[in-house]
Write an enzyme that holds these catalytic residues in place. Structure first.
Site, PDB file in Angstrom:
ATOM      1  N   CYS A  79      18.471  32.700  -6.775  1.00 24.52           N
ATOM      2  CA  CYS A  79      17.388  32.074  -5.762  1.00 24.52           C
ATOM      3  C   CYS A  79      17.307  30.516  -6.269  1.00 24.52           C
ATOM      4  O   CYS A  79      16.343  30.114  -6.474  1.00 24.52           O
ATOM      5  CB  CYS A  79      16.192  32.746  -5.728  1.00 24.52           C
ATOM      6  SG  CYS A  79      16.813  34.261  -4.878  1.00 24.52           S
ATOM      7  N   GLU A  80      18.400  29.956  -6.019  1.00 26.70           N
ATOM      8  CA  GLU A  80      18.540  28.280  -6.458  1.00 26.70           C
ATOM      9  C   GLU A  80      19.725  27.837  -5.425  1.00 26.70           C
ATOM     10  O   GLU A  80      20.740  28.368  -5.552  1.00 26.70           O
ATOM     11  CB  GLU A  80      18.896  28.171  -7.744  1.00 26.70           C
ATOM     12  CG  GLU A  80      17.792  28.537  -8.906  1.00 26.70           C
ATOM     13  CD  GLU A  80      16.675  27.740  -8.990  1.00 26.70           C
ATOM     14  OE1 GLU A  80      16.655  26.600  -8.512  1.00 26.70           O
ATOM     15  OE2 GLU A  80      15.685  28.318  -9.603  1.00 26.70           O
TER      16      GLU A  80
END
Ligand SMILES: *Cc1c(COP(=O)(O)O)cnc(C)c1O
Length: 414
Positions: free
Chosen positions: A342-343
């Site tokens: 989640c980046e």
């Protein structure tokens, strides 16, 4: 040079088809070639017989089996922590062939190094000189030392991996080198053996190495004028590799150019500390396409490896070639290859031309250096396995982490 090549359109590691390895070990997975590691190593050592010395920079790939392969070839090792010293010994490396670099060595690490009789300490500051002297004296030992001097040359590489500029935290500024050596000569417990520098990583030109060598040799002469004899010149690591369209100098050209500068100094041995040049092209990261997604502008190829497995693209804007392991019936299309983390920075490659469908295997090439060693459990992702291929044999040299491994050293409170 690589031993990852196509056979009937299928990418192989030495004699083994990668789809077979994916079946056996799962994905994502690092795959290394023993033949490439050994070939890269011999390219260095063939031109640098004793008393010269090649010390593999352990931080590039510290898997025990990789270190073992090199230890069996008689390698020296460049380490930057007590943990790396322990790995080298566990893998069968010799303590007296260890060079201990690093900017913030702890008392415990220095004590350990002295008790084990490591080859030398590459000292990064005046404070560290005093620290090593104090500990050596207390243990009644002598520490062989080189001072890491900062020659202030521009390595022309990514700012995060340039280390030889005045503004970097590494080494002692050249102007302070003579007084630092004079201090070292006065302090108890120290035996001055060399001068050392390391100007950066992934250098693709010879010139910065040549400039640094000239400056270091001038220092050797200055020291001699002041009665300080230097036995070896350690020029560090940093030789670049070809990830894409780089054209780094061949190992032979690099070493011959260095040796030429030492021609009139038979008493001076050359030490090198290559990391990337030995292992980068000896490894790939094998990953499987989970799905494709298009947002109108861009197509994303979503794979099961992420920045926690290979952080170089996110951290250094590094470019790794990414190829489909098997022939695809599709035409290549523009895409970003992205992971599950989640980046937004979680990508392995951007703006690529790849033909891929869900379920396909992709190989992220040249992932043998600064790959697994920089991996993490971010997003609670177990780290991938490491597989070493040797001809038609594959060894699991590090197992995939399990869920239990994720919290092995954590505890719940009562
Ligand atoms: C990182 C490092 C190396 C190895 O650098 P490569 O670019 O991988 O060859 C060698 N010496 C020191 C002191 C280092 O910090």
């Amino acid at each position: 040079m690589s031993d990852f090549y196509l056979q009937n359109g299928v990418l192989h590691a030495e004699s083994l088809p990668l789809p077979e390895l994916a079946e056996q070990f799962g994905t994502p997975c690092f795959v290394y070639s023993r033949a490439v590691i050994e070939r890269n190593w011999r390219a260095f050592t063939a031109l640098l017989p004793e008393p010269h010395r090649v010390c593999f920079a352990v931080k590039a790939n510290s898997n025990l089996a990789v270190l073992q392969i090199l230890a069996r070839l008689g390698a020296g090792f460049d380490v930057v922590s007590g943990g790396e010293i322990a790995r080298v010994l566990k893998a069968g490396g010799k303590a007296d062939r260890i060079v201990f670099s690093g900017v913030a060595k702890s008392d415990a690490e220095i004590r350990e190094g002295l008790q084990l009789g490591i080859g030398q300490f590459n000292v990064e500051s005046i404070a560290e000189l005093e620290q090593i002297s104090r500990i050596a004296e207390a243990l009644d030992k002598t520490a062989r030392i080189s001072l890491r001097v900062n020659p202030d040359v521009d390595a022309k590489t990514h700012p995060y991996i340039a280390t030889g500029l005045e503004q970097n935290k590494f080494g002692i500024p050249m102007v302070d080198a003579l007084p630092a050596y004079q201090l070292a000569a006065r302090l108890p417990g120290l035996d001055i053996v060399g001068v050392d520098c390391h100007i950066g990583s992934q250098l693709t030109e010879l010139q910065p190495f040549m400039d640094a060598t000239d400056r270091m040799l001038a220092l050797v002469d200055t020291l001699a004028e002041h009665g300080i004899e230097i036995r070896h010149l350690d020029m560090g690591g940093g030789l670049g590799v070809r990830y894409g369209d780089e054209t780094p100098p061949p190992v032979g050209d690099y070493i011959q150019a260095l040796l030429k500068k030492l021609e009139s100094r038979p008493e001076l041995a050359l030490y090198l500390e290559p990391g990337r040049a030995i292992v980068a092209n000896a490894g790939i990261l094998l990953t499987r396409v989970q799905s494709l997604k298009s947002n109108g502008r861009k197509t994303f190829v979503m794979v099961d490896a992420g920045m926690n497995d290979l952080i170089r693209p996110s951290l250094y804007q590094a470019w790794h070639d990414i190829v489909n392991v098997t022939p695809s019936p599709q035409a290549p299309f523009d895409c970003d290859v992205v992971g599950p983390v989640c980046e937004t920075g979680d990508f392995l490659g951007q703006n690529r031309q790849i033909a891929a469908s869900a379920g396909d295997l992709l190989a992220v090439k040249s992932a043998g250096a600064y790959g697994f060693v920089m991996s993490s459990n971010y997003n609670s992702r177990p780290r991938p396995p490491e597989v070493l291929v040797d001809g038609d044999q594959a060894w699991l040299v590090r197992a995939r982490e399990t869920r239990d491994d994720l919290w092995r050293s954590e505890s719940l409170i009562p």
